[in-house]
Design a protein around this motif. Sequence first.
Motif, mmCIF file in Angstrom:
data_model
loop_
_atom_site.group_PDB
_atom_site.id
_atom_site.type_symbol
_atom_site.label_atom_id
_atom_site.label_comp_id
_atom_site.label_asym_id
_atom_site.label_seq_id
_atom_site.Cartn_x
_atom_site.Cartn_y
_atom_site.Cartn_z
ATOM 1 N N UNK A 32 0.897 -1.010 0.028
ATOM 2 C CA UNK A 32 -0.144 0.247 0.114
ATOM 3 C C UNK A 32 0.814 1.196 0.192
ATOM 4 N N UNK A 33 0.485 1.966 -0.864
ATOM 5 C CA UNK A 33 1.001 3.718 -0.891
ATOM 6 C C UNK A 33 0.242 4.650 -1.573
ATOM 7 N N UNK A 34 0.365 5.682 -0.763
ATOM 8 C CA UNK A 34 -0.552 6.988 -1.232
ATOM 9 C C UNK A 34 0.495 7.899 -2.233
ATOM 10 N N UNK A 35 0.052 8.364 -3.208
ATOM 11 C CA UNK A 35 0.712 9.091 -3.996
ATOM 12 C C UNK A 35 -0.007 10.373 -4.645
ATOM 13 N N UNK A 36 0.442 11.586 -4.214
ATOM 14 C CA UNK A 36 -0.164 13.065 -4.767
ATOM 15 C C UNK A 36 0.400 13.304 -6.106
ATOM 16 N N UNK A 37 -0.524 13.285 -7.035
ATOM 17 C CA UNK A 37 -0.221 13.905 -8.415
ATOM 18 C C UNK A 37 -1.133 15.361 -8.843
ATOM 19 N N UNK A 38 -0.531 15.811 -9.678
ATOM 20 C CA UNK A 38 -1.151 17.043 -10.326
ATOM 21 C C UNK A 38 -2.547 16.598 -10.905
ATOM 22 N N UNK A 39 -3.674 17.171 -10.429
ATOM 23 C CA UNK A 39 -5.065 16.598 -10.847
ATOM 24 C C UNK A 39 -5.112 16.664 -12.222
ATOM 25 N N UNK A 40 -5.617 15.223 -12.805
ATOM 26 C CA UNK A 40 -5.917 15.069 -14.301
ATOM 27 C C UNK A 40 -7.348 15.483 -14.576
ATOM 28 N N UNK A 41 -7.426 16.045 -15.716
ATOM 29 C CA UNK A 41 -8.866 16.545 -16.169
ATOM 30 C C UNK A 41 -9.514 15.085 -16.688
ATOM 31 N N UNK A 42 -10.463 14.504 -15.739
ATOM 32 C CA UNK A 42 -11.017 13.167 -16.211
ATOM 33 C C UNK A 42 -12.473 13.400 -16.400
ATOM 34 N N UNK A 43 -12.762 12.847 -17.807
ATOM 35 C CA UNK A 43 -14.128 13.062 -18.315
ATOM 36 C C UNK A 43 -15.030 12.292 -17.272
ATOM 37 N N UNK A 44 -16.198 12.478 -17.113
ATOM 38 C CA UNK A 44 -17.287 11.734 -16.100
ATOM 39 C C UNK A 44 -17.244 10.503 -16.720
ATOM 40 N N UNK A 45 -17.262 10.209 -18.216
ATOM 41 C CA UNK A 45 -17.437 8.796 -18.542
ATOM 42 C C UNK A 45 -16.373 7.897 -18.238
ATOM 43 N N UNK A 46 -15.153 8.551 -17.828
ATOM 44 C CA UNK A 46 -13.997 7.854 -17.392
ATOM 45 C C UNK A 46 -13.903 7.549 -15.962
ATOM 46 N N UNK A 47 -14.597 8.130 -15.165
ATOM 47 C CA UNK A 47 -14.575 7.911 -13.695
ATOM 48 C C UNK A 47 -14.062 9.071 -13.029
ATOM 49 N N UNK A 48 -13.272 9.113 -12.091
ATOM 50 C CA UNK A 48 -12.560 10.191 -11.111
ATOM 51 C C UNK A 48 -11.143 9.918 -11.116
ATOM 52 N N UNK A 49 -10.450 10.909 -10.579
ATOM 53 C CA UNK A 49 -9.008 11.247 -10.785
ATOM 54 C C UNK A 49 -8.592 9.937 -9.853
ATOM 55 N N UNK A 50 -9.163 9.538 -8.825
ATOM 56 C CA UNK A 50 -8.968 8.590 -7.867
ATOM 57 C C UNK A 50 -9.344 7.021 -8.604
ATOM 58 N N UNK A 51 -10.068 6.726 -9.406
ATOM 59 C CA UNK A 51 -10.725 5.612 -9.873
ATOM 60 C C UNK A 51 -11.027 5.594 -11.406
ATOM 61 N N UNK A 52 -10.421 5.167 -12.193
ATOM 62 C CA UNK A 52 -10.431 5.274 -13.667
ATOM 63 C C UNK A 52 -9.850 4.066 -14.139
ATOM 64 N N UNK A 53 -10.050 4.024 -15.567
ATOM 65 C CA UNK A 53 -9.386 2.851 -16.346
ATOM 66 C C UNK A 53 -7.896 2.828 -16.043
ATOM 67 N N UNK A 54 -7.246 3.846 -15.781
ATOM 68 C CA UNK A 54 -5.580 3.925 -15.795
ATOM 69 C C UNK A 54 -5.260 3.709 -14.046
ATOM 70 N N UNK A 55 -5.831 4.218 -13.422
ATOM 71 C CA UNK A 55 -5.660 3.684 -11.928
ATOM 72 C C UNK A 55 -5.805 2.334 -11.765
ATOM 73 N N UNK A 56 -6.832 1.607 -12.465
ATOM 74 C CA UNK A 56 -7.197 0.208 -12.152
ATOM 75 C C UNK A 56 -6.027 -0.398 -13.028
ATOM 76 N N UNK A 57 -5.389 -0.165 -14.112
ATOM 77 C CA UNK A 57 -4.441 -0.797 -15.026
ATOM 78 C C UNK A 57 -3.244 -0.662 -14.250
ATOM 79 N N UNK A 58 -2.822 0.444 -13.487
ATOM 80 C CA UNK A 58 -1.492 0.655 -12.826
ATOM 81 C C UNK A 58 -1.515 -0.529 -11.324
#
Length: 507
Positions: A32-58
């Motif tokens: 487990x680890x927490x990581x602060x990033x510069x907020x991405x502009x995530x379309x609602x269809x993609x989810x949220x900055x904390x939970x989307x296709x790419x956070x799941x992929x990582x």
Amino acid sequence: MKRFISILCLIAIVIGSLSLVGCKDNSAEKNSISVAIMAPDVASSEGTAENNRWTKYIAEQTGLDITWVAIPQNEMKTKLNTLLAAGEAPDMFVEYSNAYFQGLVFDGMLMELDDLIEKHSTEYKKYIEENSDLKTWTMLDGKTYAFTNRRPADKILSFGMWIRQDWLDKLGLKAPTTIDEFVEVAKAFKTLGDDIVPLAYPYQFINTIYNAHAQWYEKDDGSGLEYGVVTKRYADSIAMHKKMYEEGIVDKEYFVDKGGSKQYELWNSGKAGIMFSNWDSSVNQTLLKNDPNANPVQLEAFSTKYGTNGMFVEAPPQLYVMMNKDCKNPEAGMKLVDWLIGGGYKNLMFGEEGVHYKMDGEIPVTICDRDTFTREVEYAKRYAVLGSFVLDPEWIPKMANQDELSQKLAAEKVDAMNTINKHHYRRDVPYNPPESRVSSIVSDFSSSINAITVKYITGGNQYDENWCETELRREWELAGGKEAEELATKWYKDNIDMIKAFQAENK
């Protein structure tokens, strides 16, 4: 006796089960680890900055349980400072500023990383050895406190000058090669209409041409360091700025144009002939949509009496990826760093292979339309805080969308990169002297710079040519400038071997 043995067996089974549970929980916690990033502009269809296709992929690729903390880029320092002071900061966080990174080291907020890299890294350890010049930027007092990677070739460039070649052609003019020729071209552009403003966004433009930024420079005689704003170069650059203001070459209201929105409006609407701006061809996107016949090209740096100076470029590190001194699972952070630098960044930059891009040899070629890429991929770059991508400028047209406008912008981008790179940008020291007193004095002085220069530029003939230089020097000394110069020079002399090695690497 049998009853006693049965009880012992039962106890052993229970203890064994508890041990297994404990191991499982401990293993999960270590991932487990927490990581602060510069907020991405995530379309609602993609989810949220904390939970989307790419956070799941990582998470799938690394096996890590990552809590992403999205902070707006312009709030990153303030928010991190608050979280660090409260003992609630994420395990890892990022910033662009070397000065901020140094400040956190001095304040004892960061974990020293040399042992972690040596014992638990493979990919990053290999990368930083192959790019050893980057170590200078991540170390203080011989210890490493940040991870970083080299900016790609198109990201290290920061500013450029765009000029309307079609306007030059219309007037039968050539691109200027000296500051005096530039003034004459700008004055000629004014004849094309009463509403024409020849130069948009002039302030940093003139300081770049004269190489007089708010940074530390080596003195001509090599005896120490001097601050750019109190050099003769800066005084001459502001005198030229005043001349351009009085000639009507610049927008009279740009001093109050916060964020430069009016300057971009002048360029986009075809009312400005020269734009000092973000070098990237995307700055021309709206202009070309409004006027497909416009022909903006990169204007090569021209000379002043101080020679021909390159456009401002960013320092080589793309980001400073730092680890909280209180991070409980640094090995998990190292695992994420190794995965990213070892190739994990690739899909975060270009999307899913076969869906968003395909490989053409070494070149990742976009195969989806612009809107799809923007919606599904663009935001993923915020999670790629490290990477080892090396860009060949000639790849840019193949990597871009294939529609006519995208290809025109891509071709402009290649030409612009080649033009800007013709002249070297002067950076005498890798970063500002890491002395808190120096930073404090510079900060105090900075509040005076704009007021004095604006007053001089707009003040007509009530101020003689030496007034601005004299006032800046006076304010510098009142702020403690002499002490800052002495401390900066001491740091320079104490670190002369490192500085000379840096200069040799950055000729």
